[in-house]
Design a protein around this motif. Structure first.
Motif, PDB file in Angstrom:
ATOM      1  N   TRP A   1      -9.001  -0.935   0.342  1.00  0.00           N
ATOM      2  CA  TRP A   1      -8.328  -0.077  -0.620  1.00  0.00           C
ATOM      3  C   TRP A   1      -8.098   1.311  -0.013  1.00  0.00           C
ATOM      4  O   TRP A   1      -8.881   1.774   0.828  1.00  0.00           O
ATOM      5  CB  TRP A   1      -9.167   0.066  -1.889  1.00  0.00           C
ATOM      6  CG  TRP A   1      -9.154  -1.143  -2.777  1.00  0.00           C
ATOM      7  CD1 TRP A   1      -9.096  -2.453  -2.393  1.00  0.00           C
ATOM      8  CD2 TRP A   1      -9.218  -1.136  -4.199  1.00  0.00           C
ATOM      9  NE1 TRP A   1      -9.117  -3.271  -3.489  1.00  0.00           N
ATOM     10  CE2 TRP A   1      -9.198  -2.491  -4.614  1.00  0.00           C
ATOM     11  CE3 TRP A   1      -9.303  -0.141  -5.154  1.00  0.00           C
ATOM     12  CZ2 TRP A   1      -9.247  -2.860  -5.957  1.00  0.00           C
ATOM     13  CZ3 TRP A   1      -9.367  -0.507  -6.491  1.00  0.00           C
ATOM     14  CH2 TRP A   1      -9.329  -1.854  -6.879  1.00  0.00           C
ATOM     15  N   GLU A   2      -7.053   1.964  -0.464  1.00  0.00           N
ATOM     16  CA  GLU A   2      -6.807   3.354  -0.081  1.00  0.00           C
ATOM     17  C   GLU A   2      -7.530   4.282  -1.061  1.00  0.00           C
ATOM     18  O   GLU A   2      -7.611   3.986  -2.256  1.00  0.00           O
ATOM     19  CB  GLU A   2      -5.309   3.657  -0.105  1.00  0.00           C
ATOM     20  CG  GLU A   2      -4.508   2.890   0.943  1.00  0.00           C
ATOM     21  CD  GLU A   2      -3.019   3.081   0.766  1.00  0.00           C
ATOM     22  OE1 GLU A   2      -2.317   3.125   1.782  1.00  0.00           O
ATOM     23  OE2 GLU A   2      -2.550   3.164  -0.390  1.00  0.00           O
TER      24      GLU A   2
ATOM     25  N   THR B   1      -4.996   1.588  -4.670  1.00  0.00           N
ATOM     26  CA  THR B   1      -5.367   2.953  -4.296  1.00  0.00           C
ATOM     27  C   THR B   1      -6.123   3.580  -5.455  1.00  0.00           C
ATOM     28  O   THR B   1      -5.689   3.465  -6.605  1.00  0.00           O
ATOM     29  CB  THR B   1      -4.119   3.799  -3.981  1.00  0.00           C
ATOM     30  OG1 THR B   1      -3.374   3.183  -2.934  1.00  0.00           O
ATOM     31  CG2 THR B   1      -4.517   5.211  -3.560  1.00  0.00           C
TER      32      THR B   1
ATOM     33  N   SER C   1       0.843  -1.189   0.000  1.00  0.00           N
ATOM     34  CA  SER C   1       0.000   0.000   0.000  1.00  0.00           C
ATOM     35  C   SER C   1       0.880   1.242   0.000  1.00  0.00           C
ATOM     36  O   SER C   1       2.078   1.187   0.335  1.00  0.00           O
ATOM     37  CB  SER C   1      -0.908   0.006   1.230  1.00  0.00           C
ATOM     38  OG  SER C   1      -0.136   0.182   2.412  1.00  0.00           O
ATOM     39  N   LEU C   2       0.294   2.373  -0.351  1.00  0.00           N
ATOM     40  CA  LEU C   2       1.058   3.620  -0.268  1.00  0.00           C
ATOM     41  C   LEU C   2       1.460   3.909   1.169  1.00  0.00           C
ATOM     42  O   LEU C   2       2.555   4.428   1.423  1.00  0.00           O
ATOM     43  CB  LEU C   2       0.241   4.769  -0.847  1.00  0.00           C
ATOM     44  CG  LEU C   2      -0.003   4.744  -2.355  1.00  0.00           C
ATOM     45  CD1 LEU C   2      -0.712   6.013  -2.797  1.00  0.00           C
ATOM     46  CD2 LEU C   2       1.294   4.560  -3.135  1.00  0.00           C
TER      47      LEU C   2
ATOM     48  N   ARG D   1     -13.210   1.340   0.029  1.00  0.00           N
ATOM     49  CA  ARG D   1     -12.479   1.602   1.277  1.00  0.00           C
ATOM     50  C   ARG D   1     -12.711   0.463   2.272  1.00  0.00           C
ATOM     51  O   ARG D   1     -11.782   0.022   2.961  1.00  0.00           O
ATOM     52  CB  ARG D   1     -12.930   2.940   1.877  1.00  0.00           C
ATOM     53  CG  ARG D   1     -12.201   3.301   3.172  1.00  0.00           C
ATOM     54  CD  ARG D   1     -10.750   3.608   2.870  1.00  0.00           C
ATOM     55  NE  ARG D   1     -10.004   3.887   4.086  1.00  0.00           N
ATOM     56  CZ  ARG D   1      -9.420   2.961   4.851  1.00  0.00           C
ATOM     57  NH1 ARG D   1      -9.500   1.686   4.503  1.00  0.00           N
ATOM     58  NH2 ARG D   1      -8.748   3.299   5.918  1.00  0.00           N
TER      59      ARG D   1
ATOM     60  N   GLY E   1      -7.544   8.258  -2.414  1.00  0.00           N
ATOM     61  CA  GLY E   1      -6.831   9.521  -2.454  1.00  0.00           C
ATOM     62  C   GLY E   1      -7.557  10.527  -3.325  1.00  0.00           C
ATOM     63  O   GLY E   1      -8.569  10.218  -3.967  1.00  0.00           O
TER      64      GLY E   1
ATOM     65  N   THR F   1      -2.348   1.573  -8.561  1.00  0.00           N
ATOM     66  CA  THR F   1      -3.118   2.806  -8.399  1.00  0.00           C
ATOM     67  C   THR F   1      -4.012   3.012  -9.617  1.00  0.00           C
ATOM     68  O   THR F   1      -3.657   2.621 -10.739  1.00  0.00           O
ATOM     69  CB  THR F   1      -2.214   4.045  -8.221  1.00  0.00           C
ATOM     70  OG1 THR F   1      -1.471   4.306  -9.424  1.00  0.00           O
ATOM     71  CG2 THR F   1      -1.253   3.862  -7.049  1.00  0.00           C
TER      72      THR F   1
ATOM     73  N   TRP G   1      -3.346  10.937   0.423  1.00  0.00           N
ATOM     74  CA  TRP G   1      -2.698  10.633  -0.858  1.00  0.00           C
ATOM     75  C   TRP G   1      -3.270  11.515  -1.957  1.00  0.00           C
ATOM     76  O   TRP G   1      -4.461  11.811  -1.985  1.00  0.00           O
ATOM     77  CB  TRP G   1      -2.887   9.158  -1.209  1.00  0.00           C
ATOM     78  CG  TRP G   1      -2.762   8.265  -0.015  1.00  0.00           C
ATOM     79  CD1 TRP G   1      -3.745   7.505   0.558  1.00  0.00           C
ATOM     80  CD2 TRP G   1      -1.600   8.060   0.796  1.00  0.00           C
ATOM     81  NE1 TRP G   1      -3.276   6.848   1.656  1.00  0.00           N
ATOM     82  CE2 TRP G   1      -1.960   7.173   1.833  1.00  0.00           C
ATOM     83  CE3 TRP G   1      -0.292   8.557   0.739  1.00  0.00           C
ATOM     84  CZ2 TRP G   1      -1.060   6.763   2.807  1.00  0.00           C
ATOM     85  CZ3 TRP G   1       0.615   8.152   1.705  1.00  0.00           C
ATOM     86  CH2 TRP G   1       0.232   7.260   2.718  1.00  0.00           C
TER      87      TRP G   1
END
Length: 250
Positions: free
Chosen positions: A127-128, A88, A42-43, A123, A130, A64, A168
């Motif tokens: 998952w992220e 992400t 992940s970031l 989410r 941004g 991403t 992010w």
């Protein structure tokens, strides 16, 4: 020491290239990485490694997706989940639940962008999420007030939806300069750009390089992404881009 590729995708559906990658082609990309022992990062994990100087992760990849197209939830989510991968998504908040209006339209109109509820579902899947600004305007050339308004409006929308701070950021079109990066660094833990490079220790968190996934559609390219063959290929891509950029300026 291996670098870490951050792969940049957009839509996962049948449509105009390079914006769209067909789900079958995307599935093959994911399977190749998994078959070669590559795992996701992940970031948040990547930035923590950059910040702390902890042992550098080996054979990792970050996925991403820019713009939050509906096809990412429809197709990329189950394909990635099958290999235990997360990603992400960088959302353009002004068009959630509608269609894009900044890229050349696909047949039948702009590509569908996922709804707010779908973004929240991602989410919940780990998952992220941004920001990719509120309107997808290029930030270079805007004054500071307009740049910060694009960031702040998107952040407020996403924070209200998700209940967490937004850490992010992805620069629209990959456009940035020193001033834009300073503004981003004041708001986010990291911002991603382009550059066709792997992330290595000491990387600038205000412009983490990414690799456009369209460049990696050949299986042999992905299989060697973490070795010298991959490094040579990316260097050639950068050189070709520099030549094309110089030709346009000329």
């Amino acid at each position: 020491m291996n670098g870490i590729p951050i792969l940049a995708f957009h839509a996962i559906e049948a449509g105009p290239a390079p914006l769209c990658i067909h789900p079958d082609a995307f599935r093959r990309q994911v399977e190749i990485l998994a078959d070669h022992g590559v795992t996701d990062i992940s970031l948040a994990e990547l930035v923590a490694a950059l910040a702390t100087g902890a042992p550098w992760p080996e054979r990792r990849v970050a996925f991403t997706f820019d713009d939050a197209y509906a096809s990412v939830a429809d197709h990329a989510l189950p394909i990635l989940a099958a290999s235990g991968f997360r990603a992400t998504v960088f959302a353009v908040t002004g068009v959630l639940g509608a269609a894009n209006d900044w890229d050349p339209p696909a047949p039948g109109g702009g590509l569908r962008v996922m709804s707010r509820s779908t973004l929240a579902d991602l989410r919940s899947e780990g998952w992220e999420i941004g920001s990719h600004t509120h309107s997808h305007r290029s930030l270079v050339g805007l004054d500071d007030v307009a740049v910060l308004a694009e960031m702040a409006t998107a952040d407020a929308d996403l924070e209200e939806l998700l209940g967490t701070p937004i850490s992010w950021f992805a620069y629209p079109y990959g456009h940035h300069d020193d001033r834009i990066r300073r503004l981003a660094a004041g708001r986010y833990r990291a911002a991603v750009a382009t550059g066709a490079r792997l992330v290595k220790p000491g990387a600038d968190r205000s412009r983490l390089p990414r690799i456009e996934a369209w460049y990696l559609r050949r299986p042999t390219t992905l299989a060697h992404l973490h070795d010298r063959t991959g490094a040579s290929y990316l260097a050639a891509r950068r050189a070709l881009r520099a030549v094309r950029s110089g030709a346009r300026r000329g």
